[in-house]
Design a protein around this motif. Sequence first.
Motif, PDB file in Angstrom:
ATOM      1  N   GLU A 134      -2.945  55.514   1.136  1.00  0.00           N
ATOM      2  CA  GLU A 134      -3.026  55.440  -0.322  1.00  0.00           C
ATOM      3  C   GLU A 134      -4.031  56.447  -0.875  1.00  0.00           C
ATOM      4  O   GLU A 134      -3.820  57.025  -1.951  1.00  0.00           O
ATOM      5  CB  GLU A 134      -3.412  54.036  -0.771  1.00  0.00           C
ATOM      6  N   GLU A 137      -2.359  59.722  -0.816  1.00  0.00           N
ATOM      7  CA  GLU A 137      -1.361  59.752  -1.892  1.00  0.00           C
ATOM      8  C   GLU A 137      -2.013  60.129  -3.224  1.00  0.00           C
ATOM      9  O   GLU A 137      -1.465  60.923  -3.995  1.00  0.00           O
ATOM     10  CB  GLU A 137      -0.697  58.383  -2.005  1.00  0.00           C
ATOM     11  N   ARG A 138      -3.179  59.563  -3.507  1.00  0.00           N
ATOM     12  CA  ARG A 138      -3.863  59.837  -4.778  1.00  0.00           C
ATOM     13  C   ARG A 138      -4.430  61.243  -4.853  1.00  0.00           C
ATOM     14  O   ARG A 138      -4.677  61.768  -5.937  1.00  0.00           O
ATOM     15  CB  ARG A 138      -4.994  58.836  -5.002  1.00  0.00           C
ATOM     16  N   THR A 139      -4.685  61.839  -3.685  1.00  0.00           N
ATOM     17  CA  THR A 139      -5.354  63.144  -3.670  1.00  0.00           C
ATOM     18  C   THR A 139      -4.466  64.241  -3.088  1.00  0.00           C
ATOM     19  O   THR A 139      -4.972  65.189  -2.484  1.00  0.00           O
ATOM     20  CB  THR A 139      -6.664  63.055  -2.870  1.00  0.00           C
TER      21      THR A 139
END
Length: 357
Positions: A134, A137-139
């Motif tokens: 996760e 995914e955000r970065t």
Amino acid sequence: MLVERIEHKWLAAFTRTFTLCKVQPGEVAVILAETQSRRVLVDLARLALEGLGAKVFELTLTTPPLTAPAPVRSTGASDAIAQLGPVVAALARADFIVDCTVEGLLHAPELPAIMQGVDGKRPRLLMVSNEHPEILERTVPDPALEGVVRSAMKKLKGTQHMQVTSAAGTDLRVDLQQAVVGGVWGFCNKPGMVSHWPAGLVLAFPKAGSVNGTLVMAPGDVNLTFKRYLQSAVTLRIENDSVVAIEGSGVDADMMRGYYQAWEDAEGHRACYAVSHVGFGLNPAARWDAMTFYDKRDCNGTELRAFAGNFLYSTGANEVAGRHTLGHFDLPMRGCTVRLDDSVAVNAGALVSEALA
């Protein structure tokens, strides 16, 4: 705790990142792992590479026994390869390397030989930080970040003196003459390039005897080796690169003193107290508060090295200064002003884009 399994959205993040790395059909891609690697990252990497048409193989090493006096964290210097010649040779012959080792190969002793390649052909290497998917995914790397990091690197390379101050009492002076400057934006699309994900920061490794002054870490600043936000102030007195005093009455100062002492006692020298690198974060997508949302086992903290406007001070190994140690601290700080010669690059924790253009 978040579940570690294959999710389409995480596979899409890996595919997007490897596409930025220009992975092509038919290229030979190797995933380097160890027995303590986060298996979901290896699986996501393999599926993404296969989806892009690469010829993929995995190389998994046994995580070596711990011989250090204390847990080793946050070094970026994996010892999993252990100078095994056949491993180095296999990696050097690949087109693209996905580094899924626990600590990563950024400062591993075998990296120069690997990146030399074979017969004039050099691999590209992407270190996937040991994070829960996760976080990755955000970065996912933003192509626009490359230009930002390159501009900051150019600015840092042209700087002779860095001064860092803060309302908390920091007053640090760094001579950047003869320093080695680097930066990462999260993808590697040319032969011989090394990068890591998450990314978005610029760093300088100063020559010996280049750093003096006072570093005051305030509550909310971060000790990434301990994966901990400070609850009380810690003051580091620095003379000729080395921390000569650690002041503070709370548990944060006590733990730092204890960890430093463990390495000094074991290694018989004080390299662990000396500066490794200095720099600042450039990634607006990275969050200072990210560790709040994850269990310690889910988070390696690479994102916190990159959040925009942080001043990153690190102690430990610095090849430019001829120092080698496994004791390492990465200390991202908020609210600092970073002056590069006569211009302000970071003003009280906020990037000054005009100064970095």
